[in-house]
Design an enzyme around this catalytic site. Structure first.
Site, PDB file in Angstrom:
ATOM      1  N   ARG A 253      69.143  31.841  35.884  1.00 38.53           N
ATOM      2  CA  ARG A 253      68.029  32.335  35.073  1.00 38.53           C
ATOM      3  C   ARG A 253      67.853  33.838  35.254  1.00 38.53           C
ATOM      4  NH1 ARG A 253      65.925  28.378  31.603  1.00 38.53           N
ATOM      5  NH2 ARG A 253      64.244  29.908  31.381  1.00 38.53           N
ATOM      6  N   VAL A 254      67.506  34.496  34.174  1.00 41.46           N
ATOM      7  CA  VAL A 254      67.183  35.915  34.263  1.00 41.46           C
ATOM      8  C   VAL A 254      65.666  36.122  34.246  1.00 41.46           C
ATOM      9  CG1 VAL A 254      69.343  36.692  33.213  1.00 41.46           C
ATOM     10  CG2 VAL A 254      67.386  36.207  31.730  1.00 41.46           C
ATOM     11  N   ASP A 255      64.914  35.012  34.124  1.00 40.50           N
ATOM     12  CA  ASP A 255      63.454  35.117  34.127  1.00 40.50           C
ATOM     13  C   ASP A 255      62.919  34.571  35.454  1.00 40.50           C
ATOM     14  OD1 ASP A 255      63.982  32.439  33.854  1.00 40.50           O
ATOM     15  OD2 ASP A 255      63.051  32.230  31.885  1.00 40.50           O
ATOM     16  N   ASP A 256      61.626  34.349  35.546  1.00 40.90           N
ATOM     17  CA  ASP A 256      61.045  33.910  36.812  1.00 40.90           C
ATOM     18  C   ASP A 256      60.987  32.395  36.899  1.00 40.90           C
ATOM     19  OD1 ASP A 256      60.741  36.456  37.861  1.00 40.90           O
ATOM     20  OD2 ASP A 256      58.953  36.776  36.640  1.00 40.90           O
TER      21      ASP A 256
END
Ligand code: WTA
Length: 631
Positions: A499-502
């Site tokens: 994932r590149v998000d939280d």
């Protein structure tokens, strides 16, 4: 076929759709949509004008074709020796009885029904019962806490909840009804009253807790067993909602991902058929996922039944009574196809080969993986030891939102590379973008987006279309944004990097850092929390929490335990942090944003690689945190 699915998409999907029953046909074009927020609202429709029914296609269609006596489900309970067999005809009768009971309560097209159960045949049957009458199911995984369950009930406001008294998970009894009781008390406090609770009798309530509230709660035996085995199918428009499934994102509360009928159904059918090469008359298929997750929706409740295949449903855990359980099940039912998650593969690998090799596994011919990137070491063990080097591995990349497989090999057709989900499935056009949103060509690394709608794509966030547009279509205009990073190699193969998000991926479970943080700050001693993921040999990622305490509160082991149990209570045991790191201050930018990048480095003991910290408001916090590590 892939070429055609892209250049001649309408014909391709129309042809695939012929395998299903349609009460009424569709009008052209097959897909009517806009996914570019700059051109107005995002909307996606497939098969407009058509009418069909999911349950009819999963059950009646096969029975009418003469396969009513084929086994639909071999159910294996938590304890060895607990087993049930249901043919397609028997499953249909069960589905109709549940549907008739739901109808007697006033459940109809568009009504919401929440389910909170373990993996017993009654769970997929209840999902199909909703589908049969046009009700919208929302299955909540049985590992969520009462608080988490209540949040999902409050969001979709069902009148009916279906549950069971309780069951064993490995050696541990779990009181599901007691959790439902608590969840419904919380809902009452927020002004929502669930009118009816249907409870399957498994373990006695006297043993697992929970009680029957007169007028609200009924047992399966009283309510369902006496119903008629016949229930007419409700023909539904293609875009009729089929289910909501709550999933975590980078911000806010979990969102209700909404899937609709026809496109999702076709996606489930076609991916199950081509990716697993399921031969309904001869294969015994086993997906180990729980129906509380998307994999258990598409590849337990729907895909295999749409094909008329025979599947194993396993209520227990892979390590009970020992780490050989999965392979004992494979031998017992002569399973040919196994679909599981890397975290399970790694956990079983760690127990040693002997648990595997003591079983023959001669029936196996294909293996699948889902939920997170599979590391090449686990891939090779799965291939060489579990599959005896004989079974191809389908590493399937997809998401709750995508409804079905998106990037995956096809058995016998795609040369495999351990750790790569390989190439896009039919109709899927992935692109890799740089941070400015430019499409990269050739070998590259960036964020993974999808260019055009596909049939099984989610249609909205239940009750919050703006959030749907914001989450998936705003960062990169004109594309669906997956939230994943990826690399494309010189052969055009895709390698998902995470994932590149939280969003964290812990044992294949999606957990938002924001959710864990807001659970921690519910504790009266915690003023602020910041959560990051750290690499974990079995779970993939584990949860690492930095916690700032109220002034004057002393840190200590008792408090640490309390904080962890707060998270267990608010979300569920699977979201419990492995580490609580006391943080008198957190690294923030001058505008007050927490720099998670810095925290990730401190958690991973890589503070020598912090990179640029010139934007930190107070650089000295880093040293303080490093000194408090392990304290
Ligand atoms: C991750 C599960 C790499 C990914 C079906 C995605 C994977 C998230 C793979 C969705 C895979 C799933 N390789 N990563 N084969 N499969 N993921 O919604 O980060 O629970 O965005 O759906 O899991 O998780 P979800």
């Amino acid at each position: 076929m892939y070429e055609r699915s892209i250049t001649d998409s309408d014909d391709f999907w129309a042809e695939q759709a012929e395998a299903l029953h349609w009460n009424k046909g569709w009008s052209a074009p097959l897909c009517q949509s806009n996914i570019n927020v700059e051109n107005g609202p995002v909307h996606i429709s497939w098969f407009v004008g058509a009418e069909t029914n999911m349950a009819y296609n999963c059950l009646d269609r096969h029975i009418e074709a003469g396969h009513g006596d084929r086994v639909a489900i071999f159910w294996e309970g938590n304890d060895e020796g607990e087993e049930r067999v249901l043919t397609y005809s028997e499953l249909k009768s069960m589905v109709c009885r549940i549907a008739n009971y739901l109808k007697s309560l006033g459940v109809k097209r568009g009504s919401d029904v929440t389910m909170y159960m373990s993996l017993v045949p009654e769970l997929p049957a209840a999902m199909l019962a909703c589908a049969r009458i046009g009700a919208v199911h929302s299955v909540v995984f049985g590992g969520f806490s009462a608080e988490a369950l209540s949040g999902r009930i409050l969001d979709s406001q069902p009148n009916v909840v279906i549950t069971s008294s309780g069951t064993m998970r490995g050696p541990k009894p779990i009181g599901l009804k007691a959790i439902v009781d608590d969840a419904l008390d919380i809902c009452e406090k927020h002004g929502h009253t669930v009118q009816h609770v249907l409870m399957l009798e498994q373990l006695p309530l006297a043993e697992v807790g929970g009680s029957m509230k007169p007028g609200r709660d009924v047992t399966w035996r009283e309510a369902v067993d006496s119903q008629s085995d016949e229930c007419p199918v409700e023909w539904l428009p293609a875009e009729a909602p089929l289910f909501k499934l709550y999933t975590s994102g980078s911000t806010g509360k979990p969102k209700g991902v909404l899937h609709t009928t026809a496109g999702y159904m076709l996606g489930a059918l076609v991916t199950t058929k081509y990716v697993f090469d399921v031969q309904p008359a001869t294969d015994v298929y086993w997906c180990t996922a729980d129906c509380g997750w998307i994999t258990g929706h598409t590849y337990v409740a729907y895909g295999p039944l749409l094909l008329g295949a025979t599947q194993v449903l396993f209520e227990g855990v892979p390590t009970w009574p020992d780490a050989g359980r999965c392979w004992s099940i494979v031998d017992k039912y002569k399973v040919t196809i196994v679909y599981t998650a890397p975290t399970a593969i790694r956990a079983l690998h760690a127990k040693g080969d002997a648990y595997v090799t003591r079983y023959s596994r001669a029936s196996l011919r294909l293996l699948g993986s889902v939920g997170e990137p599979i590391n090449p070491e686990a891939w090779r063990w799965y291939h060489q030891v579990v599959g005896d080097g004989r079974c191809p591995i389908m590493d399937t990349w997809w998401q709750t939102e995508t409804g079905g497989h998106m990037i995956t090999p096809l058995p016998g057709a795609t040369p495999l590379k351990p750790g790569s989900a390989t190439l896009p499935f039919f109709g899927v056009e992935p692109v890799v973008l740089d941070e400015k949103g430019n499409e990269l060509q050739g070998p590259c690394e960036g964020v993974l987006c999808i260019k055009k709608p596909w049939p099984s794509m989610m249609r909205t966030v239940a009750g919050d279309h703006a959030r749907f547009e914001q989450t998936y279509f705003s960062a990169y205009k004109g594309y669906y944004f997956t939230g994943d990073g990826c690399r494309r190699d010189a052969d055009g193969y895709y390698w998902i990097t995470g994932r590149v998000d939280d969003v964290l991926n812990v044992s294949g479970h999606r957990i938002g850092t924001a959710e864990v943080e807001s659970a921690l700050v519910e504790h009266p001693s915690c003023v602020e929390a910041a959560v990051v993921g750290v690499e974990h040999p079995i779970k993939g990622q584990s949860i690492y929490a930095f916690v700032t305490l109220m002034t004057g509160v002393e840190p200590g082991d008792a408090l640490r335990k309390e904080l962890i149990s707060t998270v267990r209570k608010i979300i569920g045991p699977f979201a419990a942090p492995d580490v609580i790191h006391w943080a008198p201050g957190l690294p923030k930018t001058r505008s007050g944003k927490i720099m998670r990048r810095v925290l990730r480095k401190i958690a991973a003991k890589e503070e020598d690689q912090l990179g640029d910290t010139s934007t930190l408001a107070d650089p000295s916090v880093v040293q303080v945190l490093v000194e408090l590590r392990g304290k």
